[in-house]
Design a protein around this motif. Sequence first.
Motif, PDB file in Angstrom:
ATOM      1  N   HIS A  53       8.662   5.201   1.833  1.00  0.00           N
ATOM      2  CA  HIS A  53       9.809   4.354   2.248  1.00  0.00           C
ATOM      3  C   HIS A  53       9.841   3.616   3.747  1.00  0.00           C
ATOM      4  O   HIS A  53      10.187   3.176   4.954  1.00  0.00           O
ATOM      5  N   ARG A  54       9.373   5.230   4.822  1.00  0.00           N
ATOM      6  CA  ARG A  54       9.246   5.384   6.074  1.00  0.00           C
ATOM      7  C   ARG A  54       7.860   4.781   6.517  1.00  0.00           C
ATOM      8  O   ARG A  54       8.099   4.569   8.052  1.00  0.00           O
ATOM      9  N   GLN A  55       6.887   5.526   6.032  1.00  0.00           N
ATOM     10  CA  GLN A  55       5.766   4.274   6.020  1.00  0.00           C
ATOM     11  C   GLN A  55       6.138   2.600   5.601  1.00  0.00           C
ATOM     12  O   GLN A  55       5.539   1.633   6.734  1.00  0.00           O
ATOM     13  N   ALA A  56       6.932   2.360   5.223  1.00  0.00           N
ATOM     14  CA  ALA A  56       6.621   0.467   4.652  1.00  0.00           C
ATOM     15  C   ALA A  56       7.378   0.352   6.066  1.00  0.00           C
ATOM     16  O   ALA A  56       7.302  -1.093   6.894  1.00  0.00           O
ATOM     17  N   ALA A  57       8.712   0.963   6.155  1.00  0.00           N
ATOM     18  CA  ALA A  57       9.410   0.421   7.237  1.00  0.00           C
ATOM     19  C   ALA A  57       8.485   0.074   8.603  1.00  0.00           C
ATOM     20  O   ALA A  57       8.943  -0.831   9.264  1.00  0.00           O
ATOM     21  N   GLU A  58       7.843   1.250   8.907  1.00  0.00           N
ATOM     22  CA  GLU A  58       6.813   1.454  10.429  1.00  0.00           C
ATOM     23  C   GLU A  58       6.082   0.163   9.935  1.00  0.00           C
ATOM     24  O   GLU A  58       6.328  -0.096  10.728  1.00  0.00           O
ATOM     25  N   TYR A  59       5.527  -0.057   8.732  1.00  0.00           N
ATOM     26  CA  TYR A  59       4.768  -1.248   9.375  1.00  0.00           C
ATOM     27  C   TYR A  59       5.768  -2.537   9.476  1.00  0.00           C
ATOM     28  O   TYR A  59       5.050  -3.201  10.437  1.00  0.00           O
ATOM     29  N   VAL A  60       6.805  -2.645   8.883  1.00  0.00           N
ATOM     30  CA  VAL A  60       7.533  -3.590   9.255  1.00  0.00           C
ATOM     31  C   VAL A  60       7.900  -4.378  10.779  1.00  0.00           C
ATOM     32  O   VAL A  60       7.573  -5.264  10.966  1.00  0.00           O
ATOM     33  N   ASP A 117      17.221   2.114  11.888  1.00  0.00           N
ATOM     34  CA  ASP A 117      18.039   3.022  12.247  1.00  0.00           C
ATOM     35  C   ASP A 117      18.605   3.758  11.361  1.00  0.00           C
ATOM     36  O   ASP A 117      17.317   4.370  10.651  1.00  0.00           O
ATOM     37  N   ALA A 118      19.767   4.248  11.166  1.00  0.00           N
ATOM     38  CA  ALA A 118      19.708   5.353  10.912  1.00  0.00           C
ATOM     39  C   ALA A 118      19.918   5.640   9.398  1.00  0.00           C
ATOM     40  O   ALA A 118      19.731   6.402   8.415  1.00  0.00           O
ATOM     41  N   ALA A 119      20.124   4.065   8.934  1.00  0.00           N
ATOM     42  CA  ALA A 119      20.301   4.349   7.246  1.00  0.00           C
ATOM     43  C   ALA A 119      18.433   3.829   6.057  1.00  0.00           C
ATOM     44  O   ALA A 119      18.568   4.024   5.887  1.00  0.00           O
ATOM     45  N   GLY A 120      17.675   3.835   7.467  1.00  0.00           N
ATOM     46  CA  GLY A 120      16.430   3.377   7.393  1.00  0.00           C
ATOM     47  C   GLY A 120      16.234   2.166   6.965  1.00  0.00           C
ATOM     48  O   GLY A 120      14.975   1.772   6.454  1.00  0.00           O
ATOM     49  N   SER A 121      17.411   1.188   7.188  1.00  0.00           N
ATOM     50  CA  SER A 121      16.933  -0.306   7.874  1.00  0.00           C
ATOM     51  C   SER A 121      16.025  -0.901   9.104  1.00  0.00           C
ATOM     52  O   SER A 121      16.899   0.008  10.028  1.00  0.00           O
ATOM     53  N   VAL A 122      14.675  -2.027   8.612  1.00  0.00           N
ATOM     54  CA  VAL A 122      14.124  -2.089   9.802  1.00  0.00           C
ATOM     55  C   VAL A 122      15.258  -3.410  10.356  1.00  0.00           C
ATOM     56  O   VAL A 122      15.636  -4.150   9.688  1.00  0.00           O
ATOM     57  N   GLN A 123      15.646  -3.865  11.346  1.00  0.00           N
ATOM     58  CA  GLN A 123      16.147  -4.326  12.421  1.00  0.00           C
ATOM     59  C   GLN A 123      15.125  -5.204  13.392  1.00  0.00           C
ATOM     60  O   GLN A 123      14.531  -4.298  14.569  1.00  0.00           O
ATOM     61  N   TYR A 181      14.284   5.349  -1.472  1.00  0.00           N
ATOM     62  CA  TYR A 181      15.379   5.842  -0.449  1.00  0.00           C
ATOM     63  C   TYR A 181      14.899   7.289   0.490  1.00  0.00           C
ATOM     64  O   TYR A 181      14.687   7.581   0.087  1.00  0.00           O
ATOM     65  N   LEU A 182      14.560   7.110   1.552  1.00  0.00           N
ATOM     66  CA  LEU A 182      14.066   7.366   2.887  1.00  0.00           C
ATOM     67  C   LEU A 182      13.339   8.920   2.304  1.00  0.00           C
ATOM     68  O   LEU A 182      12.756   9.504   2.477  1.00  0.00           O
ATOM     69  N   SER A 183      11.623   8.433   1.010  1.00  0.00           N
ATOM     70  CA  SER A 183      10.936   8.617   1.263  1.00  0.00           C
ATOM     71  C   SER A 183       9.362   8.734   1.970  1.00  0.00           C
ATOM     72  O   SER A 183      10.400   7.224   2.925  1.00  0.00           O
ATOM     73  N   PRO A 184       8.708   9.404   1.885  1.00  0.00           N
ATOM     74  CA  PRO A 184       7.363   9.884   2.424  1.00  0.00           C
ATOM     75  C   PRO A 184       7.339   7.909   2.776  1.00  0.00           C
ATOM     76  O   PRO A 184       7.129   6.860   3.976  1.00  0.00           O
ATOM     77  N   ARG A 224       0.483  -1.320   0.100  1.00  0.00           N
ATOM     78  CA  ARG A 224       0.302  -0.031  -0.095  1.00  0.00           C
ATOM     79  C   ARG A 224       0.176   0.893   0.031  1.00  0.00           C
ATOM     80  O   ARG A 224       0.214   2.329  -0.510  1.00  0.00           O
ATOM     81  N   PHE A 225       1.942   0.762   0.188  1.00  0.00           N
ATOM     82  CA  PHE A 225       2.892   2.412   0.407  1.00  0.00           C
ATOM     83  C   PHE A 225       3.395   1.997  -0.634  1.00  0.00           C
ATOM     84  O   PHE A 225       5.086   1.743  -1.105  1.00  0.00           O
ATOM     85  N   SER A 226       3.659   3.615  -1.334  1.00  0.00           N
ATOM     86  CA  SER A 226       4.861   3.523  -2.370  1.00  0.00           C
ATOM     87  C   SER A 226       3.575   5.359  -2.734  1.00  0.00           C
ATOM     88  O   SER A 226       3.239   6.216  -2.896  1.00  0.00           O
ATOM     89  N   ASP A 227       5.542   5.996  -3.702  1.00  0.00           N
ATOM     90  CA  ASP A 227       5.574   7.065  -4.079  1.00  0.00           C
ATOM     91  C   ASP A 227       4.412   7.341  -5.558  1.00  0.00           C
ATOM     92  O   ASP A 227       4.231   8.819  -6.252  1.00  0.00           O
TER      93      ASP A 227
END
Length: 73
Positions: free
Chosen positions: A41-48, A62-68, A36-39, A24-27
């Motif tokens: 991208h952030r929404q998808a990372a928050e979802y995960v 993390d600071a690089a936008g990766s989910v851990q 990378y680092l778009s809104p 659902r999260f797309s530009d």
Amino acid sequence: MTTTLPSPAVLGARAFAALAGINRFSDEPGKITRLYLSPSHRQAAEYVKGAMEVAGLTAFIDAAGSVQGRREG
């Protein structure tokens, strides 16, 4: 203690639902584009991250936008 896994069909359905959720999260409307680092991208990372937490993991972005995620034990 032995844990029985769900059937392959159930696991496949869960995976498909997770992918449908993140898609659902797309530009771009009608496409799956996350720059990378778009809104989106952030929404998808928050979802995960949220899905990891529901599964019992300690998760962060993390600071690089990766989910851990980490499961203690």
